[in-house]
Design a protein around this motif. Structure first.
Motif: not given
Length: 355
Positions: A291-304
């Motif tokens: 939640k704090k840094n959605i941008g940072k986790f975006q790539e990871e989210a896309n991959m999964y």
DNA sequence: GGAGATGATTGAAG
DNA sequence: CTTCAATCATCTCC
């Protein structure tokens, strides 16, 4: 000379007359009217008192016995008892009903919680149990730490109980000794049962203050052991890659509601070889960090997300293999993919990468 | 060694 | 009780 009648009165009042153990002249003196004779009697008594310390033990015992056998002794003794009882009660009024020492209660509670006092919990303490739960699946080194902790705690427990037993024994012995002394003395001077009781409670209080010191040092020892153990627990290990992947896969495939149910947590815990508490921790951390840094986790989210999509597609084409949707083996999986699924994967990957 | 990542802990809120 | 948010302590990577 108005002391004389009082002395006389007291003499007769105390009632030594007719006493078999007293010298004849003393007994005669009680009923006598002759002034010189009385003076003589008093002189004799004083003389006796003055020389009493020079008498042999046997003589003194004889006098004690004589006194005990005196016919007026019980009456006099009762009066003295009553007076004493009143005095003692008035003294006790202020001392009784003292509340239990809060510090002692704290120490007792702690020793009980740590499993030092009370029934043995297989050497396990709250700290050991908590750590055992928290360290879940960490492996042999942790169980070695636990056994080390248990061994040390059991050592402390043993010392504590040995010392406590010694104190209790000493206390009982001393109490019995004092009680015997008092009982013996109560034959010659008025000692009420309450007074004995009070004396016993004084002794117990003294011994319990010694016991408190023992409890204090035991608690300190447990605290030191525990803090060392907890420090060791802080030496965390990162979860292995597979576990992280399983957790991430669940997280990103439930991104709209990343709150696994208790059952889901249990299943994840089993799959990842960690505890349910660790799963909860992981999801708590993940949610907040995502939640704090959605941008940072975006790539990871896309991959999964892509991976999940591939899995779903895979599952639909291989219906029978659909019972393990959350943990794909990447290498194996890719090898099994047909051209069609590979294209689908690429599509999802790029789609989510640019969303 | 430092920065960032990560698992655990703690306290407040619901 | 669970969850959030802040924080701590350690790990990992450069």
């Amino acid at each position: 000379m108005d002391e004389q009648p009082r002395l006389m009165h007291s003499h007769t009042g105390v009632g030594m007359a007719g006493h078999p153990g007293l010298p004849q002249h003393m007994q005669e003196g009680t009923g006598g009217t002759d002034g010189d004779g009385r003076k003589q009697d008093i002189g004799d008594i004083l003389q006796q008192i003055m020389t009493i310390t020079d008498q042999s033990l046997d003589e003194a015992q004889a006098r004690k016995h004589a006194l005990n056998c005196h016919r007026m002794k019980p009456a006099l003794f009762n009066v003295l008892c009553e007076i004493k009882e009143k005095t003692v009660l008035s003294i006790r009024g202020a001392q009784e009903e003292e509340p239990p020492d809060p510090q002692l209660m704290r120490l007792d509670n702690m020793l009980l919680a740590e499993g030092v006092s009370g029934p043995e919990k297989g050497g396990g303490s709250a700290a050991a149990a908590a750590a055992a739960a928290a360290s879940g699946g960490a492996g042999a080194d942790n169980s070695a730490e636990h056994s080390d902790y248990r061994a040390k705690l059991s050592q402390i427990r043993q010392i504590y109980h040995t010392e406590l037993e010694k104190y209790e024994q000493a206390c009982n012995e001393f109490t019995t000794h004092v009680m015997n002394l008092l009982r013996e003395q109560s034959r010659t001077r008025p000692i009420s049962p309450k007074e004995i009781e009070r004396m016993v409670s004084i002794i117990h209080r003294k011994f319990s203050s010694i016991q408190m010191q023992l409890k204090q040092s035991t608690c300190e020892a447990v605290m030191i052991l525990r803090s060392r153990f907890l420090d060791a627990r802080r030496k965390r290990r990162n979860f292995n890659k597979q576990a992280t992947e399983i957790l991430n896969e669940y997280f990103y495939s439930h991104l709209s509601n990343p709150y696994p149910s208790e059952e889901a947590k249990e299943e994840l815990a089993k799959k990842c070889a960690i505890t349910v508490a660790q799963v909860s921790n992981w999801f708590g951390n993940k949610r907040i960090r995502y939640k704090k840094n959605i941008g940072k986790f975006q790539e990871e989210a896309n991959m999964y997300a892509a991976r999940t999509a591939v899995n779903a597609a895979n599952a639909s084409s291989h219906g029978s293999q659909a019972n393990s949707p959350s943990t794909p083996n990447s290498a194996g999986e890719t090898g099994m993919l047909s051209g069609c699924y590979r294209k689908l994967l690429l599509f999802f990957f790029f789609f989510f990468s640019f969303v």
